[in-house]
Structures are given as C-alpha cells and as structure tokens.
Design an enzyme around this catalytic site. Structure first.
Site, mmCIF file in Angstrom:
data_model
loop_
_atom_site.group_PDB
_atom_site.id
_atom_site.type_symbol
_atom_site.label_atom_id
_atom_site.label_comp_id
_atom_site.label_asym_id
_atom_site.label_seq_id
_atom_site.Cartn_x
_atom_site.Cartn_y
_atom_site.Cartn_z
ATOM 1 N N ASP A 96 -23.513 -21.177 42.138
ATOM 2 C CA ASP A 96 -22.244 -21.819 42.490
ATOM 3 C C ASP A 96 -22.361 -22.591 43.808
ATOM 4 O O ASP A 96 -23.301 -22.396 44.586
ATOM 5 C CB ASP A 96 -21.137 -20.763 42.589
ATOM 6 C CG ASP A 96 -19.786 -21.285 42.127
ATOM 7 O OD1 ASP A 96 -19.581 -22.514 42.143
ATOM 8 O OD2 ASP A 96 -18.919 -20.463 41.752
ATOM 9 N N ASP A 140 -13.234 -24.779 36.124
ATOM 10 C CA ASP A 140 -12.594 -23.483 36.318
ATOM 11 C C ASP A 140 -11.343 -23.336 35.464
ATOM 12 O O ASP A 140 -10.809 -22.236 35.320
ATOM 13 C CB ASP A 140 -12.222 -23.291 37.796
ATOM 14 C CG ASP A 140 -13.399 -22.854 38.646
ATOM 15 O OD1 ASP A 140 -14.443 -22.499 38.084
ATOM 16 O OD2 ASP A 140 -13.268 -22.862 39.891
#
Length: 704
Positions: free
Chosen positions: A459, A527
């Site tokens: 990430d 997301d």
C-alpha cells in the site's frame, strides 16, 4: 518487424494490422511520417518525399511534424527534451547511427524484454548522447529515450519526455481520459479537443487517483467501429501528458515522468537517464478493439505470470479494521475456507504498535501481543485449511510514533526549517537514500523468510508533500529515484521470493500504471467496494487494463465503507466477478444461508475464471443507469455478466447483442439449456431476465 530504406534514413515498424514510420532529413530533422493501418516501406518512402510547408514569420514547418521535438531552433511546440549545460540550454543534435536488434533489455514497462526488434536512433549534441528507442509489440509501439552525458561537465536535465506522438490530419478530434479521486477512480470522460493544450498528470509523487496515465483520441469512433489512437505511460511517480491541438489543427501528445521543468536530474560525466516507456496503439476496431489490444499487450508483455489465473481471496480489513488478533483471524479463515476462498490476507494491524493509524508504520515485525509467536502459526493454520496466506504492508511510509522514526528521523522526506506535514498521521520515507533502501530490503526479506507468506498487498496511503532532501546537492532527484528504488525493491524481492505474489495498492487506485503492472500480479482498483459504484469504476479501468489484474471485493450490506447502500449478495458477487474476485465482509456475521450462497457464487466464479481473466472483453452496455453488461470470450466459451440498476415503468429489459461469436455456430446457454444461433445472438441479442432494482445475472455460453 523493422524495415529500413536503402538510404538508411526512413524506417518502418509494422505489427499485425498497423505500421509506424519516421524519416530523417538531410538536415538531421527527424520527422514523423505515419501511424495507422499497415503500409509498405515504399509507401513510407513516398510520404518522406512530400515537402514540408514553407516557413512563415510566426510559425515553424517542423511544429507538429517532428518525431521528438527538442528545445531550441525554429520550434514553438512543447519540447520533449530540455537540457541545460552551464549557461546554455537547448539541443542542436546531429545524427550518429541507427541500430536494430533485440536491444539491451533496459526498455519496456517491465524493465526487460528482448522478444521484438528494437529501433535505436542515436544523436549527439556536443557530448550529450540522445538515443530514441522504438519497439513494436503486436500492434503496440513502445517508445522511450536515453540521455547520456558523454562530456566532461555536468548536464542538467530539465525535462526528458518518453515520446511525442503525432496524429494524422483529421477534423473533429475527441479526447477521452480517465479521471477521479479517492473512491471514485477511473471514471471515463470524453470531450471535443479544442485549440491549445490539455494537460493531465500527477504532481503527488505517485500515479494518483485523479488521472490514469492514458488518453485516447478519435473523431467518430463507437465501441466497436472507427479509428482510435491511445497512449499510456509506464511510470508510478509524478507524470504529465500534454495533448495539444496546434494552430494548423495538427495534434501531438507528449508525456513522461515529472511534472514541470524545474529540474529532473543532474547528470555527472558518464551518467545517463532512461525514461519510462510511453506506449501507443492505433486501432480501427473502436474503443473496444483498442481495449482488447491493450489487454493482450499487457498479458503478453507486461504482467508477470499472466498465464496463471489469480486466486479468490479474502481480505480482513473491512471485517476487523485495526482490531485484529490471531484467534480472530483464525475464525475468519475457517469461514473463508468453507466458502471456497483460496488466499487469506491479513490486512493492517499485525505489526509493531499498530492499534490504529497513529503508530507502528516502519516497524515490520509482528505485534507480540497479537501474534506472540510471529505470523508462522497463523500462516500454517491457513495453509492447513487449503488456502494461501498473505499480508498487508506499507513500506514507503513511517509513523512518527515508531521505533524506526525515533532512530532515524532524517530518513523521511522533509524541508529543513519547515513544519512537517503528516497525512493519515504518517510521513514518507526518502526511498532515494541507499540506507533506507537497504533497511527496507532487510525488513521485508526477513519478514517473507519468517513464515510461509504467499502474497503481499503493498500500500501507499499518502502523497508527497514536503519532498525535500537536506544535504543533497540536487534534491529534485528524489522524485525520480524514489520510484526507481521502489521498482528495484520489488524486483529484488520477487527474485529472492519467486513464489510470492504482489498487489499494488494506494488507498485504492492511486498507483495503477504500466510501470507498476510490470512488477505486480494485480492492483487494488478502488477502496470503494459498493457494487453499483464499482460498475462505473470497472468500466473506465477496462479501457486500458485487463480483468486479469483488477481486484474486486464482495463486502457487507449495508455498505459500511462508503455509502450504506443495501444490495443483494447476488448483485455484489456479479459486480465483483468482472475481475479478480475477492471477499472482504465480516464472514463471522453472515448467516448460514448467506455463506451457502457465497459458496455457490465462488464455485461459479472458479468455473468462469479462465474466461474472465484471460478472455477477450467486450463492453456490451455501459453502466449508465439501466442495464449494463460485459462479455468475455475465450475459445468456445463465453461469459456474460449483466447488471440492472433500476427498471423503469415496467418496461422489459432490452436483449443484449453479443460480440466475438461465430455467426455460423450454435451456442448453448448453460443457465437455460436453450441453443441459439451465433448470428441471432450477434444481431438480435440474448434476453437476460433481469427485473426490478439492483438485479444481476451470469450467463454462460458454449459453442454447441
């Protein structure tokens, strides 16, 4: 294939359906000749004989016609190359040589590749060596540039774009691009191109949620018909693409790493810089044909191990957040295995003092309270359940509340004498520093050696803000060197741990491009896991990238991450089955009926997975409020995923006209047992049976 004229000054690259040609004049002016349908070398030579227009007092005949415009001389377009040596800037190059062959393996999004002829045109400007690289892979042209300082004084590289693309003279160009923000990435927009420049990019240090580095231009194309020109940049840092319609209506597209001309790199004598690849294609099959060419190119030449289908995964984030424990993850793993999941991923919260987002980043060792014996016991249990085991990391970031930052506060990007900016309570490590690179290599190598880890979700949850490097004489280079070091670290880890797969994530879709796709197995698209919103995100994503890399999750209803929307398990699964299927809900709270239904959907996905992940994709209907559908074709098999947002006024849902089928064959629908003629499906369509709101279905067709 590269053809060269007898005079050695006209070159033609050809793929299965397209060609690309360029010509060097006697004055060493490198002109673009052709990009479009396949032509012969004689055609390119005929184009080379056409004279340039005459000079005008305020215009240049070179503008809009040069293959790679440099700064200086009679040019007024945006330069692709800007060099400063002492008090002098600009370029006056002379042609040195032409080479063809497999190349040195330094070009291409993956950093490797010798399976296609490469054309290298070498120029020199008083010791500054400039090499233009061209390579045809299928119908995709890869272009990049190398600038080397062969002199005895330093050279400041202000700007070095990877390529300038020149379009043929047409009227009424339209520009398509993918724009967005966090939780709304990859949204497609198309508008007429007007005079002047349209500039998109990122000045954030990573690819960004705001734009994908891709553009497409057409005049009258539809989904399946008409000419489309597309360009995509393979770079995971700051970047810029400028699309210019010049005063004479000619159009050029220039792009590369970096945002502005404040300084890219300082080249000492003997040093060189190689740009990322800027790839381009021409298609006469409309936007769908262009997409399928992009997809095939990435599966064949960019994505590692693309022939391997990606497993169904479970990710713990939306189920548990930071509040994780070994026992809790074990309970989730049992449920995940029961519904057929093949890869179990522990997300944020397993390391350091990580009980929230304020601490722990940088300390990549298991939390002793949550995992007293490390990750191996949990990984062994997951393997015992028949699944692979994965973890989440964010190596380029650090919390101020961490052992790493307390020991090395100088390892972050910062401007001396200025207040440090914390976003998401974290700072950015200066990965351009060799000591930071070695620290991260040691931490991650030890982590992957400590337990049977099969998968890493990598990430990147904030942009560059205070991108300074105190003590470095040319701190601007951290913008380039950070990305280079990120690539090198991924390459090194993949070589040392060849069984580990990697996913690129950046708060969702903030780091998706050809560069990172050459080093990772899939990407986290957004997301936003709401199944309705995802239809538009996935539609835009598919313009350039294949389903094989597009991770999509089934999460809880109501949607807890974003909007609280209620949707059926059917709708959530069909939406997510358009890519690499994952599950992210709290399975311990699902009912027995929900778990049993999920098991059936996972089984169905595994059956259709080869077709979805490796087949040719056809966008049958865009997600514009009514019925939307996407189709995949692989050999004799075809899969249709159809979704209905809302049925209005009780009107029947229109039949879907399919694509990619043999009109002379018959096809059996496995859901209904009906046999349909291919010509009927192509011209009259297939009824889906959808009705009401948020309905969805999967239809499997097999050549009878």
């Amino acid at each position: 294939m590269v053809d060269i004229a007898e005079d050695g000054r006209t070159w033609l690259l050809s793929g299965p359906t397209s060609s690309y040609a360029l010509h060097l004049t006697e004055a060493d002016e490198l002109l673009h000749l052709h990009w479009g349908p396949r032509i012969a070398l004689a055609d390119a030579e005929a184009l080379a004989e056409r004279p340039l227009p005459g000079y005008w007092p305020f215009e240049s005949p070179l503008d809009g016609r040069e293959e790679y415009p440099v700064e200086g001389g009679p040019r007024f377009v945006r330069p692709a190359l800007s060099v400063r040596t002492g008090e002098r800037r600009g370029t006056e190059w002379r042609f040195v040589s032409c080479e063809t062959g497999s190349g040195t393996g330094t070009g291409g999004p993956t950093g490797t590749g010798t399976d296609a002829d490469e054309l290298r045109l070498r120029f020199d400007d008083d010791g500054v060596a400039i090499t233009l690289h061209h390579r045809m892979r299928g119908d995709v042209v890869e272009r990049w540039v190398t600038v080397a300082n062969g002199g005895d004084t330093r050279v400041e590289l202000l700007r070095a774009d990877a390529a300038t693309w020149t379009l043929p003279e047409r009227e009424g160009w339209r520009l398509s691009q993918l724009h967005g923000r966090w939780a709304a990435e990859s949204l497609l927009t198309t508008a007429p191109l007007t005079y002047g420049e349209k500039v998109i990019g990122s000045r954030r240090g990573h690819t960004g949620h705001q734009h994908l580095p891709w553009v497409a231009l057409d005049t009258d194309a539809t989904e399946e018909r008409g000419e489309v020109y597309g360009c995509a940049l393979g770079w995971s840092g700051s970047w810029r693409i400028a699309v210019a319609q010049l005063p004479d209506a000619r159009v050029q597209i220039t792009g590369g790493a970096g945002w502005d001309e404040s300084g890219l790199l300082l080249l000492e004598p003997g040093e060189s810089y190689t740009t990322p690849v800027f790839a381009g294609l021409w298609s006469d099959g409309g936007f769908g044909g262009a997409s399928r060419t992009w997809h095939a190119y990435q599966r064949d030449h960019v994505i590692p191990d693309a022939e391997r289908d990606r497993p169904v995964l479970f990710n713990s984030w939306e189920a548990t957040g930071f509040g994780i424990s070994e026992d809790q993850q074990t309970a989730l793993a049992r449920h995940a295995a029961d519904i057929g999941v093949e890869l179990f991923v522990v997300d944020d919260g397993w390391f350091g003092a990580r009980t929230g987002d304020r601490a722990g980043l940088g300390d990549w060792t298991p939390n002793p309270d949550r995992f007293p014996h490390g990750l191996k016991p949990l990984a062994d249990r997951v393997h015992g359940l028949g699944m692979q085991f994965g973890i989440w990391v964010e190596p380029e970031m650090v919390n101020a509340d961490s052992d790493l930052y307390r020991a090395h506060p100088d390892w972050v990007q910062y401007q001396a004498g200025r207040r440090q900016t914390e976003l998401r309570n974290q700072l950015v490590l200066n990965l351009a520093r060799e000591d930071v690179q070695e620290y991260l290599w040691g931490q991650l190598d030890a982590l992957l050696s400590s337990a049977p880890i099969d998968y890493v979700k990598w990430d990147f949850n904030r942009c560059f803000t205070d991108a300074g490097w105190p003590g470095e004489p040319y701190p601007q280079r951290l913008w380039i060197d950070h990305v280079r070091a990120f690539y090198a670290l991924l390459d090194r880890l993949r070589a040392a741990h060849p069984g580990v797969a990697f996913e690129s994530c950046s708060g969702g879709g903030g780091r998706i491009d050809l560069g990172v796709l050459g080093r990772t197995d899939q990407v986290w698209t957004s997301d936003n896991t709401d199944p309705l919103d995802r239809l538009a995100i996935q539609h835009g994503f598919s313009q350039i990238h294949p389903a094989r890399v597009m991770a999509a999750w089934v999460t809880d209803s109501p949607n807890t991450q974003l909007n609280g929307r209620v949707s059926s398990l059917r709708f959530r699964f069909v939406s997510a089955m358009a890519g690499v299927l994952g599950v992210g809900g709290d399975l311990t709270a699902w009912t027995g009926e929900e778990l049993a239904e999920a098991r059936r959907w996972v089984e169905l996905y595994k059956e259709i997975r080869p077709v979805v992940q490796r087949g040719e994709q056809y966008r049958l209907r865009p997600p514009a409020g009514g019925q939307s559908a996407v189709q995949y074709v692989l050999g004799d098999e075809s899969v249709v995923l159809a979704c209905l947002q809302a049925q209005r006024f009780g009107e029947p849902v229109p039949a879907l006209r399919l694509r990619g089928l043999d009109p002379n064959a018959s096809y059996e629908c496995r859901e209904t047992g009906e046999v349909h003629r291919g010509a009927v499906l192509l011209h009259h369509g297939l009824r889906t049976g959808l009705k009401g709101d948020l309905d969805a279905t999967v239809l499997r067709l097999r050549r009878a």
